[in-house]
Write a protein that holds these residues in place. Structure first.
Motif, PDB file in Angstrom:
ATOM      1  N   TRP A 110      41.273  41.586  32.369  1.00  0.00           N
ATOM      2  CA  TRP A 110      40.103  41.130  33.254  1.00  0.00           C
ATOM      3  C   TRP A 110      39.095  40.403  32.447  1.00  0.00           C
ATOM      4  O   TRP A 110      38.207  39.599  33.193  1.00  0.00           O
ATOM      5  CB  TRP A 110      39.526  42.247  34.267  1.00  0.00           C
ATOM      6  N   SER A 111      39.017  40.425  31.383  1.00  0.00           N
ATOM      7  CA  SER A 111      37.872  39.944  30.573  1.00  0.00           C
ATOM      8  C   SER A 111      38.494  38.618  29.682  1.00  0.00           C
ATOM      9  O   SER A 111      39.623  38.675  29.334  1.00  0.00           O
ATOM     10  CB  SER A 111      37.376  41.116  29.716  1.00  0.00           C
ATOM     11  N   ARG A 112      37.335  37.784  29.278  1.00  0.00           N
ATOM     12  CA  ARG A 112      37.677  36.623  28.415  1.00  0.00           C
ATOM     13  C   ARG A 112      37.867  37.561  27.133  1.00  0.00           C
ATOM     14  O   ARG A 112      37.483  38.382  26.723  1.00  0.00           O
ATOM     15  CB  ARG A 112      36.457  36.003  28.178  1.00  0.00           C
ATOM     16  N   PRO A 113      38.703  36.637  26.116  1.00  0.00           N
ATOM     17  CA  PRO A 113      38.890  37.196  24.824  1.00  0.00           C
ATOM     18  C   PRO A 113      37.674  37.446  24.064  1.00  0.00           C
ATOM     19  O   PRO A 113      36.626  36.562  24.423  1.00  0.00           O
ATOM     20  CB  PRO A 113      39.709  36.072  24.002  1.00  0.00           C
ATOM     21  N   ARG A 114      37.724  38.330  23.172  1.00  0.00           N
ATOM     22  CA  ARG A 114      36.058  38.668  22.560  1.00  0.00           C
ATOM     23  C   ARG A 114      34.828  38.964  23.559  1.00  0.00           C
ATOM     24  O   ARG A 114      33.777  38.497  22.911  1.00  0.00           O
ATOM     25  CB  ARG A 114      35.948  37.784  21.453  1.00  0.00           C
ATOM     26  N   ALA A 115      34.954  39.306  24.640  1.00  0.00           N
ATOM     27  CA  ALA A 115      33.927  39.259  25.456  1.00  0.00           C
ATOM     28  C   ALA A 115      33.141  40.376  25.049  1.00  0.00           C
ATOM     29  O   ALA A 115      33.594  41.460  24.509  1.00  0.00           O
ATOM     30  CB  ALA A 115      34.468  39.542  27.158  1.00  0.00           C
ATOM     31  N   ARG A 116      31.681  40.354  25.162  1.00  0.00           N
ATOM     32  CA  ARG A 116      30.852  41.431  24.851  1.00  0.00           C
ATOM     33  C   ARG A 116      30.124  42.044  26.025  1.00  0.00           C
ATOM     34  O   ARG A 116      29.476  43.050  25.877  1.00  0.00           O
ATOM     35  CB  ARG A 116      29.636  40.851  23.961  1.00  0.00           C
ATOM     36  N   THR A 117      30.509  41.600  27.211  1.00  0.00           N
ATOM     37  CA  THR A 117      29.843  42.036  28.272  1.00  0.00           C
ATOM     38  C   THR A 117      30.685  41.947  29.485  1.00  0.00           C
ATOM     39  O   THR A 117      31.921  41.665  29.544  1.00  0.00           O
ATOM     40  CB  THR A 117      28.666  41.155  28.896  1.00  0.00           C
ATOM     41  N   LEU A 118      30.568  43.035  30.566  1.00  0.00           N
ATOM     42  CA  LEU A 118      31.299  43.321  31.643  1.00  0.00           C
ATOM     43  C   LEU A 118      30.477  42.703  32.966  1.00  0.00           C
ATOM     44  O   LEU A 118      29.457  43.283  32.969  1.00  0.00           O
ATOM     45  CB  LEU A 118      31.873  44.692  31.867  1.00  0.00           C
ATOM     46  N   ASP A 119      31.039  41.876  33.932  1.00  0.00           N
ATOM     47  CA  ASP A 119      30.221  41.509  35.008  1.00  0.00           C
ATOM     48  C   ASP A 119      30.245  42.577  35.936  1.00  0.00           C
ATOM     49  O   ASP A 119      31.527  42.959  36.476  1.00  0.00           O
ATOM     50  CB  ASP A 119      30.623  40.201  35.530  1.00  0.00           C
ATOM     51  N   VAL A 120      29.304  43.087  36.569  1.00  0.00           N
ATOM     52  CA  VAL A 120      29.380  44.059  37.591  1.00  0.00           C
ATOM     53  C   VAL A 120      28.484  43.806  38.847  1.00  0.00           C
ATOM     54  O   VAL A 120      27.467  43.277  38.682  1.00  0.00           O
ATOM     55  CB  VAL A 120      28.502  45.320  36.907  1.00  0.00           C
ATOM     56  N   MET A 121      29.165  43.773  40.059  1.00  0.00           N
ATOM     57  CA  MET A 121      28.666  43.148  41.054  1.00  0.00           C
ATOM     58  C   MET A 121      28.542  44.338  41.960  1.00  0.00           C
ATOM     59  O   MET A 121      29.587  44.877  42.060  1.00  0.00           O
ATOM     60  CB  MET A 121      29.337  42.077  41.559  1.00  0.00           C
ATOM     61  N   VAL A 122      27.566  44.538  42.932  1.00  0.00           N
ATOM     62  CA  VAL A 122      27.355  45.642  43.913  1.00  0.00           C
ATOM     63  C   VAL A 122      27.080  44.675  45.133  1.00  0.00           C
ATOM     64  O   VAL A 122      26.348  43.991  45.316  1.00  0.00           O
ATOM     65  CB  VAL A 122      26.220  46.444  43.614  1.00  0.00           C
TER      66      VAL A 122
END
Length: 131
Positions: free
Chosen positions: A85-97
């Motif tokens: 689900w993530s970009r390569p070497r991502a440092r964050t995760l998008d969290v949507m409520v």
């Protein structure tokens, strides 16, 4: 200013600050958190957060997830799924409520554990010097 009225003023300010922290909106304002945990045969990413309405849907990087809990929620996601689900070497995760009232939707970024999606470096040798 009299001592009694000064003390009453200080207590009023402290009470207002306490009420603001205890308000439901204050819980929703806290950022989501992540940490590595063991789940079954694999490692998982534990993502936790807060939401104003326990019925609100939670999405991670645009993917709906089934969370445990009410206002305070958590979900375990296998590392392989986080990578997919993530970009390569991502440092964050998008969290949507997502709330019933779309004006109250909340988007945050949760920091991933250091190096989780990074590439590992193979060392040919390691030199340790001691004195």
């Amino acid at each position: 200013m009299k001592a009694n009225s000064k003390a009453a003023h200080v207590l009023a300010i402290a009470g207002a600050a306490f009420a603001a922290v205890q308000a439901p909106g204050a819980i929703a304002a806290q950022e989501p958190a992540t940490k590595l945990v063991f789940c079954g045969k694999n490692d998982c990413l534990l993502v936790s957060g807060f939401r104003a309405d326990p019925a609100s849907q939670v999405q991670l990087n645009g993917h709906p997830v089934k969370v445990e809990g009410g206002r305070a929620w958590k979900v375990r996601v296998p590392i392989a799924t986080v990578r997919a689900w993530s970009r390569p070497r991502a440092r964050t995760l998008d969290v949507m409520v997502l709330n019933a009232d779309s004006r109250l939707n909340r988007a945050d970024q949760a920091a991933l554990p250091i190096g989780l999606l990074g590439q590992t470096t193979q060392l040919a040798s390691l030199v340790i010097r001691s004195r």
